[in-house]
Design a protein around this motif. Structure first.
Motif, PDB file in Angstrom:
ATOM      1  N   LYS B  69       0.818  -1.221   0.000  1.00 29.68           N
ATOM      2  CA  LYS B  69       0.000   0.000   0.000  1.00 29.68           C
ATOM      3  C   LYS B  69       0.855   1.277   0.000  1.00 29.68           C
ATOM      4  O   LYS B  69       0.556   2.227  -0.702  1.00 29.68           O
ATOM      5  N   THR B  76      -0.195   2.260  -6.731  1.00 29.12           N
ATOM      6  CA  THR B  76      -1.487   2.159  -6.046  1.00 29.12           C
ATOM      7  C   THR B  76      -2.291   3.457  -6.137  1.00 29.12           C
ATOM      8  O   THR B  76      -3.512   3.425  -6.259  1.00 29.12           O
ATOM      9  N   TYR B  87      -7.065  -3.391   0.365  1.00 35.58           N
ATOM     10  CA  TYR B  87      -5.787  -3.962   0.818  1.00 35.58           C
ATOM     11  C   TYR B  87      -6.088  -4.900   1.992  1.00 35.58           C
ATOM     12  O   TYR B  87      -6.318  -4.450   3.109  1.00 35.58           O
TER      13      TYR B  87
END
Lengths: 192, 348
Positions: B69, B76, B87
């Motif tokens: 992330k 992302t 996530y």
């Protein structure tokens, strides 16, 4: 597990017995930062189980065995907030110049509370939210502390200290999760 | 002032009427899923307008979803601008909590968790959301397992694999072949001759029927990649000192959890080392995108090509990342995100 609970209760009872003997316990309050940056607080009360004093060039040197009972907590933003109750015992040496070093070992109970809504899904697909989700853990600890006596006898603050703490979270996914923390604070007495 | 009131009112009405309806509804939620003794964090972030949700299946087993992330942000962020990224931290991995024992870390547990996750997402965000799966490395294995079970494909709009591994015995074989063939090529070019000869000899001695042999070949994949970084077209993928320090002192959770979970999750290793789904992939019938890297010795691109050939749909694409190894989301973020966006837009 039974042994752990038994030894924990023995430590607490020893501590309570010790408190009866001394009218003026020493309290402590500290910042408890897990990995330094995850903030927390720790409050404790400590008692001297043993004291040996000696003098070197008119200056006092102290050897103490200390026991403590602590309550505290810290938080991982968005992950969990943890509360703990632990008891410690250890050796403290106060040098002639007032410099202090100590080493403590402890055992305790750690309760984690998940920071976020926690859901469970049953096999038939229904969803429910779990209230106060978290887990219970045993928490042994070890610390090495450094600090100094505050010279002014009229001051209620008796000393300051800083100590790295290693504590374990057991069990954690069938294993043991180590934590490092920095504890820094003051010792004080309510009766000067 | 009285004279100004009507013109101001009119101007305000004109401005309001001209305002374009916003196509960006950004959501940023975090919640947890408790399943079979695991408390798994889920971060739901991105643009809700399209109602397209992409569930990220991280690698490992045991990787930290926060790495995906945070450290792959150019990749992302671009996806979050268009879709909602989910996530999900798998059990016994990264910042996952709970007390999972060896009985609850079987391959089937991951599939059950995914099924529950999808039920939870539909409950939270609406039954009409479109769900895509994006599996990296080990995430490719659990994604494939999920899709091959019962009617699970009915809940999924598209399948995206980035260097995904769905057949471990075959992967070890392909790793060995790639190391040897790349080594021979490099020797022919006169690059690191001595080192490549050494690696080729070690690879030839690896018996892939044993655990030791499999682990040895896995270690050699790293050595081979390290030799290839001297080739200009390979983009180096190393964490910077700042990223490493941030990961220790400013990690949102306890950084040791990742290490502990990798070892705790090792219980699943005995299962996944024998996991072979290649012969079942023809049962996958949903649109699929395969992104594999030229310099990936860990999951060679040939494995992705096998999957591409096997699945039973014409709605499929295979893309090679020519400058990357096992983490193309980091080394070629734009190419990866553009390919995914184009895929979702085509098949949504």
């Amino acid at each position: 597990m039974k042994k752990i609970i038994t030894s924990f209760l023995i430590c607490i009872s020893l501590f309570c017995y010790a408190q009866k003997e001394n009218k003026s316990p020493t309290f402590k309050i500290s910042y408890f930062g897990e990995m330094i940056t995850h903030p927390g607080l720790k409050f404790g009360v400590e008692h001297q189980l043993f004291l040996k004093e000696s003098r070197k060039k008119q200056k006092e040197i102290k050897h103490q065995i200390i026991s403590c009972l602590n309550i505290g907590g810290y938080t991982h933003f968005k992950f969990n907030t943890n509360l703990f109750l632990n008891t410690e015992i250890g050796y403290r040496h106060t040098c002639s110049g007032g410099f202090i070093y100590e080493t403590m070992i402890g055992i305790g109970y750690l309760r984690t509370f998940i920071n976020g809504k926690t859901y469970t899904v049953t096999n038939n697909g229904s969803i429910s939210e779990i209230f106060l989700a978290g887990s219970n853990s045993f928490m042994p600890s070890f610390s090495l502390g450094f600090g100094a006596d505050v010279k002014n006898k009229n001051n209620c603050i008796k000393a300051w200290y800083i100590k790295p703490v290693l504590f374990l979270q057991m069990p954690y996914n069938s294993s043991i999760l180590p934590h490092l923390a920095i504890e820094t604070g003051i010792n004080f007495q309510l009766n000067k | 002032m009285k004279n100004l009131f009507i013109p101001i009112l009119l101007l305000t009405m004109i401005l309001i009427s001209c305002e374009k309806e916003s196509t960006n509804i950004y959501i940023s939620d975090h919640l947890f899923l408790r399943s079979n003794k695991a408390d798994m964090p889920i971060f739901v972030e991105g643009n809700y307008a399209s109602k397209n949700f992409v569930i990220v299946l991280h690698g490992g087993p045991g990787d930290d979803i926060l790495v995906f992330k945070e450290l792959f942000q150019p990749f992302t962020e671009k996806l979050e601008e268009n879709y909602v990224m989910v996530y999900w931290q798998q059990r016994c991995a990264g910042s996952s909590q709970g007390n999972v024992d060896s009985e609850n870390i079987q391959l089937s547990n991951y599939v059950t968790d995914m099924e529950k996750l999808i039920i939870l997402l539909k409950h939270q965000y609406g039954k009409d959301i479109n769900i895509y799966l994006l599996g990296h490395s080990w995430g490719g294995a659990i994604g494939s397992m999920f899709l091959l079970k019962d009617n699970n494909q009915m809940n999924i709009k598209g399948w995206i694999e980035i260097c995904g591994n769905h057949d471990f015995p075959l992967t070890f074989q392909l790793e060995k072949e790639k190391i040897i063939s790349t080594g021979k090529n490099q020797i022919a070019f006169g690059n690191n001759t001595e080192s490549w000869n050494n690696i080729i000899e070690k690879a030839n001695n690896c018996d892939l029927n044993t655990i030791e042999g499999k682990l040895a070949i896995y270690v050699l994949t790293d050595e081979a990649y390290n030799l290839m970084v001297s080739v200009d077209s390979v983009i180096i993928n190393d964490f910077t000192t700042k990223e490493t320090l941030d990961g220790i002192f400013f990690h949102p959770y306890n950084p040791f959890s990742n290490i502990v979970n990798v070892f705790a999750g090792a219980a699943v290793n005995k299962d996944y080392m024998d996991l072979s789904l290649n012969n079942d992939l023809h049962k996958i019938k949903i649109p699929s995108l395969f992104l594999y890297s030229e310099y990936d010795f860990t999951v060679p691109s040939k494995l992705g090509h096998e999957a591409f050939e096997q699945i039973s749909t014409n709605k499929k694409e295979f893309i090679i990342l020519y400058h990357s190894e096992h983490w193309p989301m980091r080394t070629e973020p734009d190419k990866c995100s553009n390919a995914i966006i184009a895929f979702i837009e085509k098949y949504k």
